[in-house]
Design an enzyme around this catalytic site. Structure first.
Site, PDB file in Angstrom:
ATOM      1  CB  CYS A   1      -0.994  -0.027   1.158  1.00  0.00           C
ATOM      2  SG  CYS A   1      -2.365   1.164   0.931  1.00  0.00           S
TER       3      CYS A   1
ATOM      4  CG  HIS B   1      -4.064  -3.481   2.333  1.00  0.00           C
ATOM      5  ND1 HIS B   1      -3.142  -3.075   3.273  1.00  0.00           N
ATOM      6  CD2 HIS B   1      -4.685  -2.343   1.917  1.00  0.00           C
ATOM      7  CE1 HIS B   1      -3.209  -1.768   3.433  1.00  0.00           C
ATOM      8  NE2 HIS B   1      -4.141  -1.292   2.618  1.00  0.00           N
TER       9      HIS B   1
ATOM     10  CD  GLU C   1      -2.125  -6.230   4.708  1.00  0.00           C
ATOM     11  OE1 GLU C   1      -2.391  -5.051   5.039  1.00  0.00           O
ATOM     12  OE2 GLU C   1      -1.576  -6.519   3.631  1.00  0.00           O
TER      13      GLU C   1
END
Length: 208
Positions: free
Chosen positions: A80, A189, A191
């Site tokens: 990001c 992202h 994650e």
């Protein structure tokens, strides 16, 4: 594999830590210079304003860590705003902030009917991509951003192979990921991207 998630006061540190740990890596969240420099892999997360992230990064000498690691061919993954700060500069509300300068280019506002760009979106990855290996074109990743790199300024030339660039689109095309030797980065992202993000992180860990 020992991976450090760099703590410089910005980013989804625990989310990144948990996602990497699920892939089998030994993960440490720290701002320690030597630990970040010596790890098998370094992850640089980031959320919020470009200028604030750069200030936090410089406060822990993160720009030096990134530069030294890359000089030695040691892998770094930006996420990001952690990707955005790798470019030459960011422009927010008319204010220009110098980035790490690992790639030329400007992080600027997207032009779209709805901002921020928030939610799941597909990307267009090059066939040679390692990060996206095994993931098809319909795979979606989770984005949250209003700024991005709309033009990638490194082009092929005699004896020079440019980085692999993956593109996304929200109103306008923007750089969604870059793979450049030991330096990789994603605007989305991983994650927060479920199984798709886990697969991408495993692919990155496979390069360490």
């Amino acid at each position: 594999m020992n991976v450090v998630v760099l703590d410089y006061g910005s980013g989804n540190l625990r989310s990144a830590e948990r996602a990497l740990a699920r892939t089998g890596a030994a993960v440490t969240v720290t701002s320690d210079f030597d630990a970040a420099l010596g790890a098998d892999g370094l992850v640089v997360p980031g959320v919020g304003a470009f200028s604030a992230c750069m200030a936090g990064l410089r406060a822990v000498r993160g720009d030096q860590i990134i530069g030294r690691r890359l000089a030695g061919g040691r892998p770094v993954l930006g996420i990001c705003v952690g990707m955005q700060i790798l470019f030459a500069e960011g422009v927010e509300h008319g204010r220009r902030t110098e980035g790490c300068g690992e790639w030329p280019g400007v992080v600027e506002g997207l032009e779209a009917p709805v901002l921020p760009h928030m939610g799941w979106n597909t990307v267009q990855a090059p066939e040679e991509s390692v990060l996206f290996a095994g993931l098809d074109a319909a795979t979606r990743f989770y984005f949250v951003h209003s700024y991005g790199v709309r033009k990638f300024e490194l082009e092929a030339g005699p004896g020079f192979r440019p980085p692999l660039v993956t593109w996304g689109e929200h109103g306008v095309p923007f750089v969604a990921a870059v793979e450049n030797g030991p330096l990789s980065a994603t605007q989305f992202h991983p994650e927060k991207s479920g199984d798709a993000g886990a697969a991408l992180l495993k692919n990155w860990l496979g390069t360490l």
